[in-house]
Design a protein around this motif. Structure first.
Motif, PDB file in Angstrom:
ATOM      1  N   ALA A 155      37.348  42.273   3.485  1.00 17.40           N
ATOM      2  CA  ALA A 155      36.617  42.939   4.565  1.00 17.40           C
ATOM      3  C   ALA A 155      35.528  41.986   5.048  1.00 17.40           C
ATOM      4  CB  ALA A 155      35.992  44.243   4.073  1.00 17.40           C
ATOM      5  N   LEU A 156      35.276  42.015   6.339  1.00 10.38           N
ATOM      6  CA  LEU A 156      34.242  41.189   6.959  1.00 10.38           C
ATOM      7  C   LEU A 156      33.480  42.069   7.939  1.00 10.38           C
ATOM      8  CD1 LEU A 156      33.115  38.247   7.333  1.00 10.38           C
ATOM      9  CD2 LEU A 156      34.674  38.096   9.285  1.00 10.38           C
ATOM     10  N   TRP A 157      32.140  42.102   7.789  1.00  7.11           N
ATOM     11  CA  TRP A 157      31.341  42.937   8.676  1.00  7.11           C
ATOM     12  C   TRP A 157      29.972  42.320   8.899  1.00  7.11           C
ATOM     13  CZ3 TRP A 157      32.172  43.933   3.594  1.00  7.11           C
ATOM     14  CH2 TRP A 157      31.086  44.217   2.779  1.00  7.11           C
ATOM     15  N   ARG A 158      29.317  42.778   9.976  1.00  6.98           N
ATOM     16  CA  ARG A 158      27.960  42.348  10.299  1.00  6.98           C
ATOM     17  C   ARG A 158      27.006  43.491   9.970  1.00  6.98           C
ATOM     18  NH1 ARG A 158      27.667  41.193  16.094  1.00  6.98           N
ATOM     19  NH2 ARG A 158      27.218  43.392  16.333  1.00  6.98           N
ATOM     20  N   VAL A 159      25.868  43.134   9.365  1.00  7.82           N
ATOM     21  CA  VAL A 159      24.803  44.095   9.057  1.00  7.82           C
ATOM     22  C   VAL A 159      23.621  43.765   9.949  1.00  7.82           C
ATOM     23  CG1 VAL A 159      23.207  44.949   7.300  1.00  7.82           C
ATOM     24  CG2 VAL A 159      25.538  44.251   6.650  1.00  7.82           C
ATOM     25  N   GLU A 160      23.123  44.762  10.657  1.00  9.48           N
ATOM     26  CA  GLU A 160      21.897  44.621  11.435  1.00  9.48           C
ATOM     27  C   GLU A 160      20.917  45.656  10.894  1.00  9.48           C
ATOM     28  OE1 GLU A 160      22.947  43.610  15.842  1.00  9.48           O
ATOM     29  OE2 GLU A 160      24.462  44.987  15.030  1.00  9.48           O
ATOM     30  N   MET A 161      19.992  45.179  10.026  1.00 12.52           N
ATOM     31  CA  MET A 161      19.002  46.090   9.451  1.00 12.52           C
ATOM     32  C   MET A 161      17.764  46.088  10.325  1.00 12.52           C
ATOM     33  SD  MET A 161      17.316  46.407   5.644  1.00 12.52           S
ATOM     34  CE  MET A 161      18.738  47.247   4.934  1.00 12.52           C
ATOM     35  N   GLN A 162      17.256  47.261  10.586  1.00 15.55           N
ATOM     36  CA  GLN A 162      16.062  47.396  11.418  1.00 15.55           C
ATOM     37  C   GLN A 162      14.810  47.038  10.625  1.00 15.55           C
ATOM     38  OE1 GLN A 162      15.974  51.462  12.676  1.00 15.55           O
ATOM     39  NE2 GLN A 162      16.161  52.252  10.617  1.00 15.55           N
ATOM     40  N   ALA A 163      13.735  46.757  11.328  1.00 12.54           N
ATOM     41  CA  ALA A 163      12.446  46.465  10.694  1.00 12.54           C
ATOM     42  C   ALA A 163      12.031  47.639   9.821  1.00 12.54           C
ATOM     43  CB  ALA A 163      11.383  46.179  11.744  1.00 12.54           C
ATOM     44  N   ALA A 164      11.422  47.336   8.690  1.00 17.56           N
ATOM     45  CA  ALA A 164      10.981  48.322   7.700  1.00 17.56           C
ATOM     46  C   ALA A 164      12.151  49.105   7.118  1.00 17.56           C
ATOM     47  CB  ALA A 164       9.923  49.258   8.281  1.00 17.56           C
ATOM     48  N   GLY A 165      13.354  48.516   7.161  1.00 20.41           N
ATOM     49  CA  GLY A 165      14.540  49.171   6.631  1.00 20.41           C
ATOM     50  C   GLY A 165      14.734  48.881   5.156  1.00 20.41           C
ATOM     51  N   SER A 166      15.427  49.791   4.486  1.00 24.21           N
ATOM     52  CA  SER A 166      15.752  49.623   3.076  1.00 24.21           C
ATOM     53  C   SER A 166      17.032  50.378   2.784  1.00 24.21           C
ATOM     54  CB  SER A 166      14.631  50.158   2.191  1.00 24.21           C
ATOM     55  OG  SER A 166      14.959  50.002   0.829  1.00 24.21           O
ATOM     56  N   GLY A 167      17.981  49.679   2.181  1.00 22.29           N
ATOM     57  CA  GLY A 167      19.209  50.343   1.780  1.00 22.29           C
ATOM     58  C   GLY A 167      19.008  51.112   0.490  1.00 22.29           C
ATOM     59  N   PRO A 168      19.965  51.924   0.098  1.00 19.87           N
ATOM     60  CA  PRO A 168      19.848  52.683  -1.148  1.00 19.87           C
ATOM     61  C   PRO A 168      20.108  51.784  -2.364  1.00 19.87           C
ATOM     62  CG  PRO A 168      21.979  53.061  -0.164  1.00 19.87           C
ATOM     63  CD  PRO A 168      21.203  52.213   0.816  1.00 19.87           C
ATOM     64  N   ARG A 169      19.577  52.180  -3.502  1.00 21.30           N
ATOM     65  CA  ARG A 169      19.881  51.465  -4.750  1.00 21.30           C
ATOM     66  C   ARG A 169      21.318  51.801  -5.125  1.00 21.30           C
ATOM     67  NH1 ARG A 169      19.389  51.991 -10.472  1.00 21.30           N
ATOM     68  NH2 ARG A 169      18.765  49.998 -11.385  1.00 21.30           N
ATOM     69  N   HIS A 170      22.129  50.760  -5.305  1.00 19.45           N
ATOM     70  CA  HIS A 170      23.539  50.948  -5.632  1.00 19.45           C
ATOM     71  C   HIS A 170      24.078  49.657  -6.243  1.00 19.45           C
ATOM     72  CE1 HIS A 170      23.743  48.791  -1.844  1.00 19.45           C
ATOM     73  NE2 HIS A 170      25.014  48.530  -2.083  1.00 19.45           N
ATOM     74  N   ALA A 171      25.277  49.728  -6.763  1.00 24.57           N
ATOM     75  CA  ALA A 171      26.020  48.552  -7.207  1.00 24.57           C
ATOM     76  C   ALA A 171      27.353  48.567  -6.477  1.00 24.57           C
ATOM     77  CB  ALA A 171      26.240  48.596  -8.718  1.00 24.57           C
ATOM     78  N   MET A 172      27.968  47.407  -6.350  1.00 25.07           N
ATOM     79  CA  MET A 172      29.319  47.314  -5.795  1.00 25.07           C
ATOM     80  C   MET A 172      30.247  46.857  -6.916  1.00 25.07           C
ATOM     81  SD  MET A 172      28.990  48.295  -2.666  1.00 25.07           S
ATOM     82  CE  MET A 172      30.655  47.968  -2.132  1.00 25.07           C
ATOM     83  N   ALA A 194      23.071  39.832   9.192  1.00 28.16           N
ATOM     84  CA  ALA A 194      23.864  39.070   8.227  1.00 28.16           C
ATOM     85  C   ALA A 194      25.339  39.380   8.446  1.00 28.16           C
ATOM     86  CB  ALA A 194      23.469  39.417   6.801  1.00 28.16           C
ATOM     87  N   VAL A 195      26.194  38.448   8.055  1.00 28.09           N
ATOM     88  CA  VAL A 195      27.633  38.672   8.013  1.00 28.09           C
ATOM     89  C   VAL A 195      28.020  38.700   6.544  1.00 28.09           C
ATOM     90  CG1 VAL A 195      29.904  37.724   8.587  1.00 28.09           C
ATOM     91  CG2 VAL A 195      28.052  37.624  10.252  1.00 28.09           C
ATOM     92  N   VAL A 196      28.831  39.697   6.171  1.00 31.86           N
ATOM     93  CA  VAL A 196      29.174  39.918   4.769  1.00 31.86           C
ATOM     94  C   VAL A 196      30.687  39.915   4.603  1.00 31.86           C
ATOM     95  CG1 VAL A 196      28.855  41.438   2.778  1.00 31.86           C
ATOM     96  CG2 VAL A 196      27.142  41.415   4.608  1.00 31.86           C
ATOM     97  N   ALA A 197      31.153  39.291   3.516  1.00 31.00           N
ATOM     98  CA  ALA A 197      32.565  39.308   3.152  1.00 31.00           C
ATOM     99  C   ALA A 197      32.702  39.884   1.752  1.00 31.00           C
ATOM    100  CB  ALA A 197      33.147  37.902   3.197  1.00 31.00           C
ATOM    101  N   SER A 198      33.747  40.674   1.553  1.00 26.76           N
ATOM    102  CA  SER A 198      33.974  41.326   0.262  1.00 26.76           C
ATOM    103  C   SER A 198      35.466  41.570   0.078  1.00 26.76           C
ATOM    104  CB  SER A 198      33.235  42.663   0.244  1.00 26.76           C
ATOM    105  OG  SER A 198      33.530  43.399  -0.918  1.00 26.76           O
ATOM    106  N   PRO A 199      35.953  41.423  -1.165  1.00 28.49           N
ATOM    107  CA  PRO A 199      37.333  41.844  -1.420  1.00 28.49           C
ATOM    108  C   PRO A 199      37.467  43.344  -1.204  1.00 28.49           C
ATOM    109  CG  PRO A 199      36.422  40.644  -3.308  1.00 28.49           C
ATOM    110  CD  PRO A 199      35.293  40.905  -2.354  1.00 28.49           C
ATOM    111  N   THR A 200      38.678  43.763  -0.891  1.00 32.60           N
ATOM    112  CA  THR A 200      38.950  45.198  -0.777  1.00 32.60           C
ATOM    113  C   THR A 200      40.145  45.529  -1.656  1.00 32.60           C
ATOM    114  OG1 THR A 200      40.398  44.934   1.112  1.00 32.60           O
ATOM    115  CG2 THR A 200      38.085  45.336   1.578  1.00 32.60           C
ATOM    116  N   PRO A 201      40.227  46.738  -2.188  1.00 32.78           N
ATOM    117  CA  PRO A 201      39.255  47.818  -2.026  1.00 32.78           C
ATOM    118  C   PRO A 201      37.953  47.512  -2.758  1.00 32.78           C
ATOM    119  CG  PRO A 201      40.919  48.467  -3.600  1.00 32.78           C
ATOM    120  CD  PRO A 201      41.331  47.131  -3.067  1.00 32.78           C
ATOM    121  N   SER A 202      36.897  48.178  -2.317  1.00 28.59           N
ATOM    122  CA  SER A 202      35.571  47.977  -2.888  1.00 28.59           C
ATOM    123  C   SER A 202      34.830  49.299  -2.852  1.00 28.59           C
ATOM    124  CB  SER A 202      34.828  46.916  -2.072  1.00 28.59           C
ATOM    125  OG  SER A 202      33.585  46.630  -2.621  1.00 28.59           O
TER     126      SER A 202
END
Length: 123
Positions: free
Chosen positions: A33-50, A98-106
């Motif tokens: 999988a390949l995707w772009r992330v655009e995080m806004q200012a003062a943004g924070s994702g959830p605590r998680h693991a992949m 950012a652009v992110v790459a990851s094996p799938t399934p994930s």
């Protein structure tokens, strides 16, 4: 061979970021999988693991990732290889792309509850 036109990229909005999927199993990819992330200012994702490794390429802005208690500062041009199964939180004071790459399934895993979910930008 698959061609994914820019008009076919899938956008997923979360409370702090927009993910634009370029390739995934439901969009012409097979094992990646390949995707772009655009995080806004003062943004924070959830605590998680992949459950798979991810490779993040930061194009603009800055971010801090807390990777299992270790904080790493990142800026445009940096590459971050995130190992599988370590809890993380990504945040940004000024926003980033950012652009992110990851094996799938994930699967994303909640480290407190063990709940698992397939992020829609990876499927």
């Amino acid at each position: 061979m698959s061609v994914i036109r820019s008009t076919d990229a899938r956008r997923t909005e979360t409370p702090n970021a927009v993910m634009t999927t370029y390739a995934s199993p439901t969009q012409g990819g097979t094992g990646l999988a390949l995707w772009r992330v655009e995080m806004q200012a003062a943004g924070s994702g959830p605590r998680h693991a992949m459950d798979t490794e991810q490779v993040w390429t930061f194009l603009t802005g800055t971010a801090v990732v807390d990777l299992d208690g270790e904080e790493l500062a990142l800026a445009a041009g940096d590459i971050l290889v995130l190992p599988a199964d370590l809890p993380r939180v990504m945040r940004s004071e000024n926003g980033f792309t950012a652009v992110v790459a990851s094996p799938t399934p994930s699967m994303a895993v909640n480290p407190e509850t063990g709940d698992r979910v397939a992020p829609p930008w990876i499927v």
